[in-house]
Design a protein around this motif. Sequence first.
Motif, PDB file in Angstrom:
ATOM      1  N   ILE A 168       0.831  -1.209   0.000  1.00 42.35           N
ATOM      2  CA  ILE A 168       0.000   0.000   0.000  1.00 42.35           C
ATOM      3  C   ILE A 168       0.864   1.259   0.000  1.00 42.35           C
ATOM      4  CG2 ILE A 168      -1.636   1.316   1.421  1.00 42.35           C
ATOM      5  CD1 ILE A 168      -2.688  -1.520   2.311  1.00 42.35           C
ATOM      6  N   ASN A 169       1.987   1.221   0.726  1.00 43.53           N
ATOM      7  CA  ASN A 169       2.862   2.388   0.815  1.00 43.53           C
ATOM      8  C   ASN A 169       3.772   2.556  -0.394  1.00 43.53           C
ATOM      9  OD1 ASN A 169       1.879   3.281   3.305  1.00 43.53           O
ATOM     10  ND2 ASN A 169       3.252   1.944   4.460  1.00 43.53           N
ATOM     11  N   GLY A 170       3.718   1.599  -1.319  1.00 41.40           N
ATOM     12  CA  GLY A 170       4.370   1.798  -2.607  1.00 41.40           C
ATOM     13  C   GLY A 170       5.814   1.358  -2.719  1.00 41.40           C
ATOM     14  N   TRP A 171       6.371   0.672  -1.707  1.00 41.17           N
ATOM     15  CA  TRP A 171       7.765   0.269  -1.820  1.00 41.17           C
ATOM     16  C   TRP A 171       7.965  -1.240  -1.868  1.00 41.17           C
ATOM     17  CZ3 TRP A 171       9.191  -2.827   2.140  1.00 41.17           C
ATOM     18  CH2 TRP A 171       8.644  -2.614   3.413  1.00 41.17           C
ATOM     19  N   ALA A 172       6.904  -2.009  -1.907  1.00 44.94           N
ATOM     20  CA  ALA A 172       7.037  -3.464  -1.907  1.00 44.94           C
ATOM     21  C   ALA A 172       7.690  -3.940  -3.199  1.00 44.94           C
ATOM     22  CB  ALA A 172       5.677  -4.117  -1.751  1.00 44.94           C
ATOM     23  N   PRO A 173       8.720  -4.790  -3.108  1.00 43.72           N
ATOM     24  CA  PRO A 173       9.270  -5.391  -4.321  1.00 43.72           C
ATOM     25  C   PRO A 173       8.263  -6.356  -4.934  1.00 43.72           C
ATOM     26  CG  PRO A 173      10.256  -6.373  -2.373  1.00 43.72           C
ATOM     27  CD  PRO A 173       9.429  -5.220  -1.893  1.00 43.72           C
ATOM     28  N   GLU A 174       8.440  -6.661  -6.197  1.00 42.50           N
ATOM     29  CA  GLU A 174       7.514  -7.539  -6.890  1.00 42.50           C
ATOM     30  C   GLU A 174       7.472  -8.907  -6.214  1.00 42.50           C
ATOM     31  OE1 GLU A 174       6.687  -9.331 -11.388  1.00 42.50           O
ATOM     32  OE2 GLU A 174       8.383  -7.984 -11.011  1.00 42.50           O
ATOM     33  N   GLY A 175       6.270  -9.389  -5.976  1.00 47.10           N
ATOM     34  CA  GLY A 175       6.083 -10.719  -5.403  1.00 47.10           C
ATOM     35  C   GLY A 175       6.122 -10.776  -3.896  1.00 47.10           C
ATOM     36  N   LEU A 176       6.375  -9.642  -3.215  1.00 46.22           N
ATOM     37  CA  LEU A 176       6.477  -9.689  -1.755  1.00 46.22           C
ATOM     38  C   LEU A 176       5.184 -10.194  -1.124  1.00 46.22           C
ATOM     39  CD1 LEU A 176       8.079  -9.034   0.860  1.00 46.22           C
ATOM     40  CD2 LEU A 176       6.980  -6.777   0.818  1.00 46.22           C
ATOM     41  N   LEU A 177       4.049  -9.687  -1.571  1.00 40.94           N
ATOM     42  CA  LEU A 177       2.785 -10.068  -0.948  1.00 40.94           C
ATOM     43  C   LEU A 177       2.487 -11.553  -1.163  1.00 40.94           C
ATOM     44  CD1 LEU A 177       0.538  -8.900   0.758  1.00 40.94           C
ATOM     45  CD2 LEU A 177      -0.645  -8.207  -1.335  1.00 40.94           C
ATOM     46  N   ASP A 178       2.975 -12.119  -2.253  1.00 37.35           N
ATOM     47  CA  ASP A 178       2.751 -13.543  -2.500  1.00 37.35           C
ATOM     48  C   ASP A 178       3.509 -14.427  -1.517  1.00 37.35           C
ATOM     49  OD1 ASP A 178       1.017 -13.182  -4.656  1.00 37.35           O
ATOM     50  OD2 ASP A 178       2.680 -12.988  -6.073  1.00 37.35           O
ATOM     51  N   THR A 179       4.573 -13.893  -0.894  1.00 32.10           N
ATOM     52  CA  THR A 179       5.324 -14.711   0.065  1.00 32.10           C
ATOM     53  C   THR A 179       4.536 -14.944   1.355  1.00 32.10           C
ATOM     54  OG1 THR A 179       6.484 -12.841   1.112  1.00 32.10           O
ATOM     55  CG2 THR A 179       7.524 -13.835  -0.835  1.00 32.10           C
ATOM     56  N   TYR A 180       3.463 -14.198   1.573  1.00 35.95           N
ATOM     57  CA  TYR A 180       2.608 -14.488   2.729  1.00 35.95           C
ATOM     58  C   TYR A 180       2.092 -15.918   2.633  1.00 35.95           C
ATOM     59  CZ  TYR A 180      -1.767 -14.722   5.383  1.00 35.95           C
ATOM     60  OH  TYR A 180      -2.788 -15.123   6.214  1.00 35.95           O
ATOM     61  N   GLU A 181       1.568 -16.291   1.478  1.00 33.71           N
ATOM     62  CA  GLU A 181       1.057 -17.648   1.295  1.00 33.71           C
ATOM     63  C   GLU A 181       2.180 -18.671   1.258  1.00 33.71           C
ATOM     64  OE1 GLU A 181      -0.703 -20.034  -2.439  1.00 33.71           O
ATOM     65  OE2 GLU A 181      -2.041 -18.438  -1.714  1.00 33.71           O
ATOM     66  N   SER A 182       3.242 -18.409   0.511  1.00 31.04           N
ATOM     67  CA  SER A 182       4.304 -19.401   0.362  1.00 31.04           C
ATOM     68  C   SER A 182       5.020 -19.674   1.675  1.00 31.04           C
ATOM     69  CB  SER A 182       5.310 -18.953  -0.710  1.00 31.04           C
ATOM     70  OG  SER A 182       5.984 -17.769  -0.322  1.00 31.04           O
ATOM     71  N   GLU A 183       5.078 -18.696   2.575  1.00 33.34           N
ATOM     72  CA  GLU A 183       5.722 -18.899   3.864  1.00 33.34           C
ATOM     73  C   GLU A 183       4.786 -19.485   4.912  1.00 33.34           C
ATOM     74  OE1 GLU A 183       9.292 -15.544   3.691  1.00 33.34           O
ATOM     75  OE2 GLU A 183       7.521 -15.139   4.920  1.00 33.34           O
ATOM     76  N   ARG A 184       3.548 -19.052   4.914  1.00 32.26           N
ATOM     77  CA  ARG A 184       2.676 -19.446   6.022  1.00 32.26           C
ATOM     78  C   ARG A 184       1.844 -20.697   5.744  1.00 32.26           C
ATOM     79  NH1 ARG A 184       4.418 -18.531  10.435  1.00 32.26           N
ATOM     80  NH2 ARG A 184       2.343 -18.936  11.297  1.00 32.26           N
ATOM     81  N   GLN A 185       1.569 -20.997   4.487  1.00 32.85           N
ATOM     82  CA  GLN A 185       0.765 -22.184   4.213  1.00 32.85           C
ATOM     83  C   GLN A 185       1.429 -23.473   4.711  1.00 32.85           C
ATOM     84  OE1 GLN A 185      -0.427 -23.082   0.078  1.00 32.85           O
ATOM     85  NE2 GLN A 185      -2.537 -22.878   0.786  1.00 32.85           N
ATOM     86  N   PRO A 186       2.764 -23.633   4.551  1.00 33.99           N
ATOM     87  CA  PRO A 186       3.386 -24.838   5.112  1.00 33.99           C
ATOM     88  C   PRO A 186       3.231 -24.949   6.630  1.00 33.99           C
ATOM     89  CG  PRO A 186       4.841 -23.833   3.499  1.00 33.99           C
ATOM     90  CD  PRO A 186       3.716 -22.865   3.732  1.00 33.99           C
ATOM     91  N   LEU A 187       3.217 -23.819   7.344  1.00 35.83           N
ATOM     92  CA  LEU A 187       2.986 -23.869   8.801  1.00 35.83           C
ATOM     93  C   LEU A 187       1.583 -24.370   9.105  1.00 35.83           C
ATOM     94  CD1 LEU A 187       5.103 -23.011  10.993  1.00 35.83           C
ATOM     95  CD2 LEU A 187       5.605 -22.075   8.739  1.00 35.83           C
ATOM     96  N   GLY A 188       0.600 -23.928   8.317  1.00 35.53           N
ATOM     97  CA  GLY A 188      -0.762 -24.413   8.497  1.00 35.53           C
ATOM     98  C   GLY A 188      -0.865 -25.905   8.258  1.00 35.53           C
ATOM     99  N   GLN A 189      -0.151 -26.396   7.248  1.00 41.34           N
ATOM    100  CA  GLN A 189      -0.164 -27.830   6.968  1.00 41.34           C
ATOM    101  C   GLN A 189       0.422 -28.625   8.124  1.00 41.34           C
ATOM    102  OE1 GLN A 189       2.049 -27.904   3.305  1.00 41.34           O
ATOM    103  NE2 GLN A 189       0.340 -27.118   2.090  1.00 41.34           N
ATOM    104  N   ARG A 190       1.466 -28.096   8.745  1.00 44.23           N
ATOM    105  CA  ARG A 190       2.083 -28.821   9.853  1.00 44.23           C
ATOM    106  C   ARG A 190       1.197 -28.813  11.097  1.00 44.23           C
ATOM    107  NH1 ARG A 190       6.670 -30.917   9.213  1.00 44.23           N
ATOM    108  NH2 ARG A 190       7.413 -30.904  11.366  1.00 44.23           N
ATOM    109  N   VAL A 191       0.463 -27.728  11.313  1.00 45.67           N
ATOM    110  CA  VAL A 191      -0.468 -27.703  12.445  1.00 45.67           C
ATOM    111  C   VAL A 191      -1.580 -28.724  12.230  1.00 45.67           C
ATOM    112  CG1 VAL A 191      -2.233 -26.323  13.603  1.00 45.67           C
ATOM    113  CG2 VAL A 191       0.035 -25.357  13.204  1.00 45.67           C
ATOM    114  N   MET A 192      -2.102 -28.808  11.017  1.00 43.15           N
ATOM    115  CA  MET A 192      -3.133 -29.816  10.754  1.00 43.15           C
ATOM    116  C   MET A 192      -2.570 -31.219  10.955  1.00 43.15           C
ATOM    117  SD  MET A 192      -5.676 -28.576   7.748  1.00 43.15           S
ATOM    118  CE  MET A 192      -4.477 -28.722   6.435  1.00 43.15           C
ATOM    119  N   MET A 193      -1.332 -31.434  10.520  1.00 42.43           N
ATOM    120  CA  MET A 193      -0.714 -32.755  10.687  1.00 42.43           C
ATOM    121  C   MET A 193      -0.609 -33.137  12.155  1.00 42.43           C
ATOM    122  SD  MET A 193       2.496 -34.087  11.694  1.00 42.43           S
ATOM    123  CE  MET A 193       3.804 -32.967  11.220  1.00 42.43           C
ATOM    124  N   HIS A 194      -0.039 -32.243  12.982  1.00 42.41           N
ATOM    125  CA  HIS A 194       0.174 -32.665  14.372  1.00 42.41           C
ATOM    126  C   HIS A 194      -1.126 -32.673  15.172  1.00 42.41           C
ATOM    127  CE1 HIS A 194      -0.041 -28.885  16.678  1.00 42.41           C
ATOM    128  NE2 HIS A 194       0.797 -28.291  15.871  1.00 42.41           N
TER     129      HIS A 194
END
Length: 510
Positions: free
Chosen positions: A334-360
């Motif tokens: 929103i503030n205009g300085w995010a590099p390309e693809g930064l917002l997409d790393t929210y899913e790529s970083e956090r989705q594996p954590l969600g998968q591990r919580v469901m597993m355990h």
Amino acid sequence: MAAHTAVVIVGAGPNGLMLACELALAGVRPVVLDALPGPSSEPKANGLVGQVVRTLDLRGLYNGFSGMAGPPQPVPAWMFSGMTLDLSLSFTEARANPMYVLPVAQPQLVRLLAARAGELGVAVRWGHRLTGLDARDDTVVATVNSAHGDYDVAAGYLVGADGGRSIVRKTAGIAFPGTTAPTVARLAHVQIPESLRAADRSLAIPGVGRISHGHTRFDRGMVLFGEFEPGRALLGTLEFGPAADSGPMTITELRESLQRILGVDIGLGEPLGPGPHALRRIDGQNSRQAERYRAGRVLLLGDAAHVHSAMGGPGLNLGLQDTVNLGWKLAAQINGWAPEGLLDTYESERQPLGQRVMMHSMAQTALMSPGPHVAALRELFGELTAIPEVSAHLAELLAGSDVRYDVGDDHRLSGWHVPDLAFDDGRRVADLLHRGRAVLLDLVHGAAAPVALPWADRVDAVTAAMPAPPAAAMLIRPDGYIAWATDGFGPGQPPALKAALTRWFGAPRR
């Protein structure tokens, strides 16, 4: 014409409110909508478990929320499917214990976060229900119903923090695959006869034995017992198989379920005090995760993105850490300085954590199943957890600290959450992150002036000294994860540092 704002957050539970605070720290004040007339008083989670406690510390919230002085301290033991993990021998100075516990009831947590959001200039619109959304290429238009009528609000982004039955997720057409376990869980605040209370705060049931705080497995089901407030006992059961009851949950129903599991009747009474009191039944335990955390300008957070068993208390740990991962990235966009693809790393970083919580969480439920085969498996599992390395592995899994982010740097610290560092001048690393900004931490030049950064509008340069620093310098993201580190830090900007700054914080200021 619809009013316009940068971000609309749907849901003012802990995750939605924490995201509002994160955005406000970065100068973005969202519109927060919640269908309830005010903060919910419904008893749900009874505390925070795992790395999320340190996350609150990074924002300067731990001491106020806990009423404790000093930094959070890890606990020497925790539970996995009702089996004790002795962590006293599992961790060393080089491998820190990640199991922290903050006993705060969810209604209190909501009130604390709502007050914090208010301090940061965020107003929550209580009693405003999302009824529809129109996601376009350049904006999202939310249709809202309130006591004053319907209205539209347009936003650059809309975040669904509206729970497991998320209207945002369903309206955005994001699939929610997973499984439903054939279980029936019942939970209520109850009055327990004093004759059953033991001196160690457990329950001594004649003909049965002890029921300690936490989860206890029996051949015919599981019993949950806890007393998080004096004289206010929380009792629950988990039975396997289809539900036989219908209609509203009652104390009598819980008592009958308990009798089926224990083989004896316990005279449970209605809870004392004004309440509100827990009283609910859950038919079938869902373990589901959103196929995507982002669909264009619509994002999902917390239970809207993942649901699972509450065994071990992973929900708020996962959701609030999702929040601090998303907050600074969305603000950067929103503030205009995010590099390309930064917002997409929210899913790529956090989705594996969600998968591990469901597993355990599913593994813990399976280990609570009835029958002699599961009893034998638990006996073997108990032998394994007595091995310190195994207990350490499980503790890191439960704490959510066992996944390393791909940050593009191969230093041994990069991609991991920053250790709890204490400096010679009395500061701690948590003190440097209270403002929600990134930090370039120089640990070799002592009182020298911090290096001048063209990214100074986004990154704080800090020098500090400490005995045996883990690295010469490190670049710490606002969420506390290390994006770059080095064992040798001289004058100037190493190419790897410049690459890390550009990767995570965009082009330098001209």
